[in-house]
Write an enzyme that holds these catalytic residues in place. Structure first.
Site, PDB file in Angstrom:
ATOM      1  N   LYS A   1       2.699   4.641   1.206  1.00  0.00           N
ATOM      2  CA  LYS A   1       3.130   5.089   2.541  1.00  0.00           C
ATOM      3  C   LYS A   1       2.681   6.535   2.720  1.00  0.00           C
ATOM      4  O   LYS A   1       3.170   7.437   2.046  1.00  0.00           O
ATOM      5  CB  LYS A   1       4.648   4.986   2.658  1.00  0.00           C
TER       6      LYS A   1
ATOM      7  N   CYS B   1      12.438  45.372 -26.416  1.00  0.00           N
ATOM      8  CA  CYS B   1      13.198  44.520 -25.483  1.00  0.00           C
ATOM      9  C   CYS B   1      13.386  43.148 -26.125  1.00  0.00           C
ATOM     10  O   CYS B   1      12.418  42.454 -26.445  1.00  0.00           O
ATOM     11  CB  CYS B   1      12.421  44.394 -24.175  1.00  0.00           C
TER      12      CYS B   1
ATOM     13  N   GLU C   1       0.862  -1.191   0.000  1.00  0.00           N
ATOM     14  CA  GLU C   1       0.000   0.000   0.000  1.00  0.00           C
ATOM     15  C   GLU C   1       0.896   1.238   0.000  1.00  0.00           C
ATOM     16  O   GLU C   1       2.071   1.160   0.363  1.00  0.00           O
ATOM     17  CB  GLU C   1      -0.922   0.008   1.224  1.00  0.00           C
TER      18      GLU C   1
ATOM     19  N   ASP D   1       2.176  10.229   4.190  1.00  0.00           N
ATOM     20  CA  ASP D   1       3.061  11.179   4.848  1.00  0.00           C
ATOM     21  C   ASP D   1       2.248  11.907   5.903  1.00  0.00           C
ATOM     22  O   ASP D   1       1.763  13.014   5.692  1.00  0.00           O
ATOM     23  CB  ASP D   1       3.585  12.162   3.783  1.00  0.00           C
TER      24      ASP D   1
ATOM     25  N   CYS E   1      15.471  47.240 -16.931  1.00  0.00           N
ATOM     26  CA  CYS E   1      15.383  45.872 -17.453  1.00  0.00           C
ATOM     27  C   CYS E   1      16.783  45.307 -17.694  1.00  0.00           C
ATOM     28  O   CYS E   1      17.611  45.967 -18.330  1.00  0.00           O
ATOM     29  CB  CYS E   1      14.587  45.897 -18.759  1.00  0.00           C
TER      30      CYS E   1
ATOM     31  N   CYS F   1      17.156  45.117 -21.761  1.00  0.00           N
ATOM     32  CA  CYS F   1      17.143  46.244 -22.704  1.00  0.00           C
ATOM     33  C   CYS F   1      17.330  47.587 -22.014  1.00  0.00           C
ATOM     34  O   CYS F   1      17.318  48.626 -22.669  1.00  0.00           O
ATOM     35  CB  CYS F   1      15.845  46.245 -23.501  1.00  0.00           C
TER      36      CYS F   1
ATOM     37  N   TYR G   1      -3.102   0.504   9.273  1.00  0.00           N
ATOM     38  CA  TYR G   1      -2.245  -0.426   8.526  1.00  0.00           C
ATOM     39  C   TYR G   1      -1.554  -1.481   9.376  1.00  0.00           C
ATOM     40  O   TYR G   1      -0.771  -2.263   8.871  1.00  0.00           O
ATOM     41  CB  TYR G   1      -1.192   0.333   7.724  1.00  0.00           C
TER      42      TYR G   1
HETATM   43  N1  5U1 Z   1       1.213   2.159   4.898  1.00  0.00           N
HETATM   44  C1  5U1 Z   1       1.974   1.914   5.966  1.00  0.00           C
HETATM   45  N2  5U1 Z   1       2.668   2.850   6.572  1.00  0.00           N
HETATM   46  N3  5U1 Z   1       3.293   2.250   7.589  1.00  0.00           N
HETATM   47  C2  5U1 Z   1       4.121   2.791   8.524  1.00  0.00           C
HETATM   48  N4  5U1 Z   1       2.157   0.729   6.539  1.00  0.00           N
HETATM   49  C3  5U1 Z   1       2.984   0.924   7.576  1.00  0.00           C
HETATM   50  N5  5U1 Z   1       3.466   0.079   8.477  1.00  0.00           N
HETATM   51  C4  5U1 Z   1       4.270   0.565   9.434  1.00  0.00           C
HETATM   52  C5  5U1 Z   1       4.622   1.931   9.471  1.00  0.00           C
HETATM   53  C6  5U1 Z   1       5.503   2.467  10.532  1.00  0.00           C
HETATM   54  O1  5U1 Z   1       4.782  -0.237  10.372  1.00  0.00           O
HETATM   55  C7  5U1 Z   1       4.455  -1.615  10.338  1.00  0.00           C
HETATM   56  C8  5U1 Z   1       5.592  -2.297  10.992  1.00  0.00           C
HETATM   57  C9  5U1 Z   1       3.161  -1.854  11.015  1.00  0.00           C
END
Ligand code: 5U1
Length: 672
Positions: free
Chosen positions: A118, A435, A116, A120, A411, A414, A228
């Site tokens: 990651k 110019c 999947e 931010d 400028c 020119c 996740y």
């Molecule tokens: N998508 C995703 N981001 N992330 C961050 N999965 C995921 N898994 C992580 C982390 C720190 O750690 C796993 C070890 C659960």
């Protein structure tokens, strides 16, 4: 309470119904009632709870926002550490990780990965006891984080109570809290309007929003969360695989990534990474890579972890989009309409996958706002195809007394006066076509594909003919002979021949292209086409008055002023005459018969990622008489939405505007 039985029963019914609609809306992306109906359910629940305060429980959907701000954050000891991920920065590093996994597992067959994007954002752990959200904590140092339960409860997509009944008695879920890009833009727009501090990026916005002592403030921030991973689990089980366990989270009402997939070989993993990288800018949230996890939970257990990272997962990162570098100088560029743009010459730095050595600073207001000075250490950002920009200065690294940057009086090309009208952000060179910089840009625009489409008259060649003083205006390119072109550096006989032919061919054009090619300020292709089809004759455009122009869709008073001013300048009229004299011409424009224009009077907005370039679809729609505009309003008839359509889609849905995908558009056109 006869119709519904006791108040308690009705309260329970309402809570169940609201929780179910939350799941349909946030988790399954499948809302089944309009917002007004949802609000009605919530109001009914609020009313009943006001009558029976003794029945209020903390997991009620009415109890998301707590009353009193905290004094400080409490510390939370994570029962199982919140792990971080090792990184891979190339396909080879990912392949070595996969090889190590296979060796450790003593396996010959391909490993199945759950993958999947990651996000931010900010890692957070949610703790549910007997299905009720009891605690939310930040990652902190992995062992100990901060208690942000009061704030996390305000995030509408996080259930206060899990759905179903088959969840473990204790369930800790890990995931990322983030602010979607559209919400971030909206938040910053409002901050700008109110003169308040803006956030640098969505990640900081999410972190700043969760670190509020007052949950009332967090409640106003558009936060979301994808889950996740897992922490402590007791009194129940998940599934055999990571992907199936994530599937169970979804059933219990938690939001997980819609991009999650399971893949079985390295080629698939590489291709997934490339696809996500290509779609990155179109996603509704910021991501910085792709996470690959061994899918079998038994294999995960066997692999274990080292230090703070599991051996069964890795993040393959995109090249950094922000880097630090220094401003070596600030120069001023002159654009086609004389606009003076400050440009930072940077110490070359590798960012967003390319080496960047220049960044536009847009205008002097921007330079002053960000207080960018020569010698400064700056954050440079390059995301996708976006032009690199200086995000901010690290003022603490500024060496000594460096003077702020001044707009030059003359400028750089020119030496004509530079004029910055009061209240306008843009300063301009007053030299016009005298110019050479403006002349070059004007010719490059004139020759470009969507204007006169002169193949072979590239930017470098234009620079040379202007620098050598061979052309004084747009018409000059048609007066140079074969021998003059052939005599230029890197132009052989054959290229000159081809160029002369291309110049000849370009003389037969359309009125719309010609008007666009003239480079009138703010007149883009759409306006040029509108002018051509409204006035049909060049002479009529030249004579147009502001009241004529203002009847044309998309032309406001400022643009009308630019058009009128352009045709009042005698040197512009002379250039137009010279172009006509060398043979530029077009077929008579006939006002299209309304009945042949099946989309006449229909207004379209295009958004999201489509199977063909937007410009192509736009041209086709316009050819059928449609107006294609940039933003959704009550006047919009149709929104053509590709994948990852964002705020425009939401707005159109809110206004009840017909939304079409590409198949829907074909169907619509077929139906005429
Ligand atoms: N998508 C995703 N981001 N992330 C961050 N999965 C995921 N898994 C992580 C982390 C720190 O750690 C796993 C070890 C659960």
């Amino acid at each position: 309470m006869n119709r519904f039985g006791s108040a308690q029963e009705r309260i329970q019914q309402l809570r169940d119904e609201i929780d179910r609609h939350n799941q349909l809306y946030y988790v399954l992306d499948d809302p089944q009632i309009p917002d007004s109906e949802y609000d009605r359910l919530l109001r009914e629940l609020q009313g009943l709870e006001a009558e029976h305060p003794e029945l209020i429980t903390p997991d009620s959907p009415t109890q998301r926002v707590g009353g009193t701000p905290l004094k400080a954050f409490n510390q939370v000891q994570h029962r199982l550490p919140m792990l971080s991920l090792d990184n891979a920065f190339s396909e080879e590093e990912f392949a070595s990780f996969a090889r190590r996994v296979k060796e450790r597992l003593g396996s010959d067959s391909e490993i199945r990965f759950c993958v999947e994007p990651k996000l931010d954002g900010l890692a957070v752990s949610l703790r549910y006891e007997v299905g009720i959200l009891v605690q939310a904590a930040t990652r902190g140092d992995g062992s100990q984080g901060e208690d942000v339960t009061h704030n996390v409860r305000t995030i509408p997509s996080i259930p206060l109570r899990l759905l179903g009944e088959d969840w473990p008695q204790i369930l800790e879920v890990r995931g990322e809290v983030f602010m979607p890009k559209a919400g971030f833009e909206r938040f910053n727009q409002q901050a700008r309007r109110l003169g308040e501090k803006e956030f640098v990026n969505p990640r900081n916005a999410a972190a700043g929003s969760l670190r509020q002592l007052d949950p009332q403030i967090t409640a106003t921030r558009p936060l979301d969360m994808f889950c996740y991973g897992f922490g402590e689990i007791e009194g129940g089980n998940l599934a055999q695989s990571h992907s199936a366990s994530i599937g169970r989270l979804k059933q219990w009402g938690l939001r997980t990534s819609p991009e999650l997939k399971t893949l079985t070989n390295l080629e698939q993993c590489a291709s997934y990474f490339e696809q996500i990288a290509a779609r990155r800018d179109g996603l509704k949230y910021d991501i910085d890579g792709v996470v690959f996890k061994v899918d079998s939970l038994a294999d995960q257990e066997q692999l274990g972890f080292v230090a703070r990272s599991p051996r069964w997962a890795i993040a393959r990162k995109f090249p950094a989009q922000e880097e630090l570098t220094t401003v070596e100088s600030i120069e001023f560029q002159v654009g086609r309409t004389g606009a003076i743009t400050p440009v930072a010459r940077l110490k070359p730095v590798f960012v967003g996958g390319v080496t960047v050595s220049n960044a536009t600073l847009h205008n002097m207001d921007e330079v002053a706002k960000k207080d960018i000075r020569v010698g400064d250490t700056v954050f440079v950002r390059r995301a996708g195809d976006v032009i690199p920009e200086v995000v901010r200065v690290l003022v603490e690294r500024r060496a000594g007394d460096v003077a702020p940057v001044q707009l030059p009086a003359h400028c750089p090309e020119c030496n004509s006066d530079i004029i910055k009208p009061e209240g306008e952000a843009v300063a301009r060179c007053s030299g016009g076509l005298y110019c050479s910089a403006q002349r070059k840009q004007a010719i490059k625009h004139f020759a470009s594909r969507r204007a006169m489409d002169i193949e072979g008259l590239g930017d470098k060649l234009v620079d040379v003919i202007v620098d050598n003083g061979m052309v004084q205006d747009l018409a000059g390119i048609y007066s140079l002979s074969h021998a003059q072109y052939a005599g230029l550096e890197r132009m052989g006989d054959k290229s000159a021949e081809n160029l002369i032919q291309a110049l000849e061919k370009s003389k037969h054009t359309t009125l719309a292209r010609f008007l666009y090619a003239l480079g009138i300020r703010e007149v883009g292709e759409v306006t040029a086409a509108a002018l051509a089809s409204h006035f049909c004759k060049l002479e009529a455009v030249k004579q147009a008055e502001s009241n004529d122009l203002s009847t044309i869709e998309g032309i406001g008073p400022i643009m009308a002023e630019h058009i009128i001013a352009f045709f009042r300048q005698s040197h512009n009229l002379e250039v137009i005459q010279k172009l006509l004299d060398v043979g530029v011409h077009w077929d008579e424009v006939e006002a299209p018969a309304v009945e042949t224009q099946i989309l006449s009077g229909k207004s379209f907005v295009i958004t999201g990622t489509l199977s063909r370039p937007r410009s192509e679809i736009k041209d086709e729609l316009q050819a059928m008489g449609a107006k294609v505009v940039g933003s959704v309003s009550k006047k919009t008839d149709y929104l053509l939405a590709g994948s990852d359509a964002g705020s425009k889609l939401a707005k159109a849905q809110g206004l009840g505007i017909t939304v079409l995908d590409e198949d829907g558009l074909r169907w619509l056109l077929d139906s005429f």
